[in-house]
Design an enzyme around this catalytic site. Structure first.
Site, PDB file in Angstrom:
ATOM      1  CG  ASP A 115      -2.025  -0.913   1.190  1.00  0.00           C
ATOM      2  OD1 ASP A 115      -2.247  -1.474   0.115  1.00  0.00           O
ATOM      3  OD2 ASP A 115      -2.704  -1.065   2.215  1.00  0.00           O
TER       4      ASP A 115
ATOM      5  CE  LYS B 182       2.330   6.463  -5.533  1.00  0.00           C
ATOM      6  NZ  LYS B 182       3.026   7.299  -4.723  1.00  0.00           N
TER       7      LYS B 182
ATOM      8  CG  MET C 147     -10.222   6.043   6.452  1.00  0.00           C
ATOM      9  SD  MET C 147     -11.015   4.625   5.678  1.00  0.00           S
ATOM     10  CE  MET C 147     -11.658   3.719   7.079  1.00  0.00           C
TER      11      MET C 147
HETATM   12  N1  SAH Z   1      -5.094  -0.809   8.367  1.00  0.00           N
HETATM   13  C1  SAH Z   1      -4.783   0.525   8.774  1.00  0.00           C
HETATM   14  C2  SAH Z   1      -5.915   1.500   8.491  1.00  0.00           C
HETATM   15  C3  SAH Z   1      -6.173   1.697   7.029  1.00  0.00           C
HETATM   16  S1  SAH Z   1      -7.472   2.832   6.695  1.00  0.00           S
HETATM   17  C4  SAH Z   1      -4.430   0.531  10.267  1.00  0.00           C
HETATM   18  O1  SAH Z   1      -4.614  -0.470  10.945  1.00  0.00           O
HETATM   19  O2  SAH Z   1      -3.912   1.531  10.740  1.00  0.00           O
HETATM   20  C5  SAH Z   1      -6.562   4.302   6.423  1.00  0.00           C
HETATM   21  C6  SAH Z   1      -6.754   5.253   7.558  1.00  0.00           C
HETATM   22  O3  SAH Z   1      -5.909   4.880   8.631  1.00  0.00           O
HETATM   23  C7  SAH Z   1      -6.358   6.675   7.268  1.00  0.00           C
HETATM   24  O4  SAH Z   1      -7.379   7.360   6.600  1.00  0.00           O
HETATM   25  C8  SAH Z   1      -6.151   7.213   8.645  1.00  0.00           C
HETATM   26  O5  SAH Z   1      -7.351   7.471   9.294  1.00  0.00           O
HETATM   27  C9  SAH Z   1      -5.528   6.023   9.317  1.00  0.00           C
HETATM   28  N2  SAH Z   1      -4.061   6.120   9.315  1.00  0.00           N
HETATM   29  C10 SAH Z   1      -3.198   5.298   8.693  1.00  0.00           C
HETATM   30  N3  SAH Z   1      -1.934   5.662   8.962  1.00  0.00           N
HETATM   31  C11 SAH Z   1      -2.008   6.727   9.773  1.00  0.00           C
HETATM   32  C12 SAH Z   1      -1.038   7.538  10.417  1.00  0.00           C
HETATM   33  N4  SAH Z   1       0.278   7.324  10.273  1.00  0.00           N
HETATM   34  N5  SAH Z   1      -1.473   8.557  11.207  1.00  0.00           N
HETATM   35  C13 SAH Z   1      -2.792   8.791  11.373  1.00  0.00           C
HETATM   36  N6  SAH Z   1      -3.741   8.038  10.787  1.00  0.00           N
HETATM   37  C14 SAH Z   1      -3.359   7.019   9.996  1.00  0.00           C
END
Ligand code: SAH
Length: 493
Positions: free
Chosen positions: A39, A61, A176
């Site tokens: 990703d 992407k 998100m």
């Molecule tokens: N599987 C991932 C989440 C994927 S959905 C997990 O467990 O973290 C993607 C969302 O994760 C983003 O829109 C944001 O809300 C959050 N996210 C992912 N990385 C982040 C980061 N470094 N800081 C803050 N939010 C993050």
């Protein structure tokens, strides 16, 4: 079906972004996979350890644009596995938390492909922790809910039960949907949650660019919008969000957070400096301008000398790699040009007799004033200055110079050049790194320039750019200390 044994698919959580937060199991699998499908929101540093012949595919992407559709990603996983390859599906955070890892596991199961799940540290926990927010806390929050903010509360087809969520007795962490924050807050308040409840948004949690804002449920949407908070970000709602002021730890532990720093020294040596800067929170841009090229030189009989001078850490490494029998070093007095070179000698089991504090030839000349010398050997780079041999010869000593290596230019590709010139700081740890960087980049314009010491500064000045910062102690640690001082001074702290 070909009948080939399918490879295993590993659904690996890459953690929230800080490369140190990838699990050992995850790193091990990345290093051994045939194929890596990753990703966008993963620690890119982790990919550096992939096998050179591994296929590394960005499914986050296409070009700079859209996400690869989920079905296509799943097809790729299945296809590679059925061809007998081991596949790492590297995802941000945890694969099963808003990561569609469950669907990918189902796709594997449907095709009889064996899979393994490697959990990762999810952003909701990690970004909160890096902002000083414990998602549970005795007497404050005894439950925590991870919620997608993807659903618009105003849409009739919303799958989130907003009134139930408003009544949830604990911390709410939204993934998100930073842009929908206003409507989310309204829905929660309409459901009975207090508008005064503390709330915080953490953008790019655990990454060098981490930013956070705090407010209340009633104000947080406006506060975040005013601060220009953008994805990826998590929003934390609950009394624990109010602990951030007391428990924030990042600024103190990581004074270089939010600062980008280009490291121009040779790749082989850059890693220690880069690791130190990263540990302090910096975003490091590796832009090696030079490379060490060993020269074919035989070490003469060291017993014939009463003084051996080593004038750089590389010189120490190159010399001792060639000394077959350590007893050869028993004779001469051994002088190191400074603490860094003394450290390099020590790593090879040699304790230098003479070590000036300032790592420049003039200081070594001074430190050797009382040392009787008749025959001296200087182990060094081909292109070093002649201050030391000349000073010793003036004292009547016979001096031999042993050139063990040369530094040669390492070409900078366009992306590295742009990244280095776009950084907040560029660091120079030798005159040659300054010269070669200038030759490759054509300019020093952009970053603040940090020099390890006077010789490097002089080279910079010769190229038309006096450094903004010069280290007081001429070692990588001294350079880091000077850099931190400058960052803090400019922050006015
Ligand atoms: N599987 C991932 C989440 C994927 S959905 C997990 O467990 O973290 C993607 C969302 O994760 C983003 O829109 C944001 O809300 C959050 N996210 C992912 N990385 C982040 C980061 N470094 N800081 C803050 N939010 C993050």
């Amino acid at each position: 079906m070909s009948g080939a044994v399918p490879g295993t698919v590993y659904l690996v959580g890459g953690g929230p972004g800080d490369p140190g937060l990838l699990t050992l199991r995850g790193a091990e699998l990345v290093a051994s996979a045939d194929v890596i499908l990753h990703d966008k929101l993963i620690p890119l540093e982790a990919l550096a350890d992939a096998r050179a012949d591994a296929a590394v595919i960005d499914v986050g992407k296409i070009g700079g644009g859209e996400q690869v559709p989920q079905e296509v990603t799943q097809e790729l996983i299945v296809e590679h596995a059925l061809a007998g390859r081991s596949v790492v599906r590297l995802k941000g955070g945890d694969p099963f938390v808003f990561g569609r890892g469950g669907e990918e596991a189902q796709a594997c199961r449907a095709r009889g492909i064996p899979f393994e799940v490697v959990p990762g540290i999810t952003a909701g926990i990690a970004a909160s922790a890096y902002a000083g927010i414990p998602v549970t806390q005795r007497r404050m929050a005894s439950a925590v809910a991870f919620v997608t903010g993807h659903e618009d509360p105003e849409k009739p087809e919303t799958q989130v039960d907003w009134p139930a969520l408003a009544a949830f007795p604990g911390t709410l962490v939204f993934y998100m949907g930073v842009r929908r924050l206003g409507r989310i807050a309204e829905a929660l308040i309409a459901g009975g949650r207090s508008a005064d409840e503390p709330a915080a948004v953490v953008q790019q949690g655990t990454l060098p660019g981490q930013r956070e804002v705090a407010g209340t449920l009633g104000t947080i949407a406006q506060v975040a919008a005013d601060a220009g908070i953008r994805a990826p970000a998590v929003t934390i709602v609950g009394p624990v969000a109010g602990l951030a002021d007391e428990l924030a730890w990042r600024a103190a532990a990581r004074p270089l957070a939010g600062t980008s720093i280009a490291v121009t020294r040779a790749r082989a040596q850059a890693s220690a400096l880069a690791a130190r800067l990263r540990a302090l929170g910096a975003a490091v841009v590796e832009a090696p301008a030079i490379r060490i090229e060993p020269l074919a030189a035989d070490v003469p009989d060291l017993g014939a000398y009463d003084l051996l001078c080593v004038t750089s850490p590389n010189g120490a490494d190159q010399l001792l790699e060639r000394v077959r029998d350590a007893r050869a070093l028993a004779g001469p007095v051994i002088a190191a040009i400074g603490p860094g070179t003394a450290r390099a000698l020590r790593a090879h089991g040699i304790e230098a007799d003479v070590v000036p504090e300032r790592a420049i030839a003039e200081s070594l000349v001074e430190a050797l004033r009382e040392v009787p010398v008749t025959r001296a050997l200087i182990a060094r780079a081909e292109e070093a200055r002649d201050v030391l041999p000349e000073a010793l010869r003036e004292r009547g000593a016979h001096v031999d110079v042993l050139a063990l290596y040369r530094t040669v230019a390492e070409p900078l590709d366009d992306a590295a050049r742009r990244a280095a010139l776009g950084a907040d700081y560029a660091t120079f740890t030798s005159a040659s790194s300054a010269r070669f960087f200038h030759a490759a980049a054509g300019t020093f314009e952009g970053p603040r320039i940090v020099s390890i010491g006077p010789v490097t500064s002089e080279a910079l000045e010769g190229l038309g750019r006096a450094p903004d910062v010069e280290a007081a102690e001429h070692t990588p640690d001294g350079l880091v200390a000077a850099l931190i001082d400058d960052v803090l001074a400019r922050r006015g702290g």
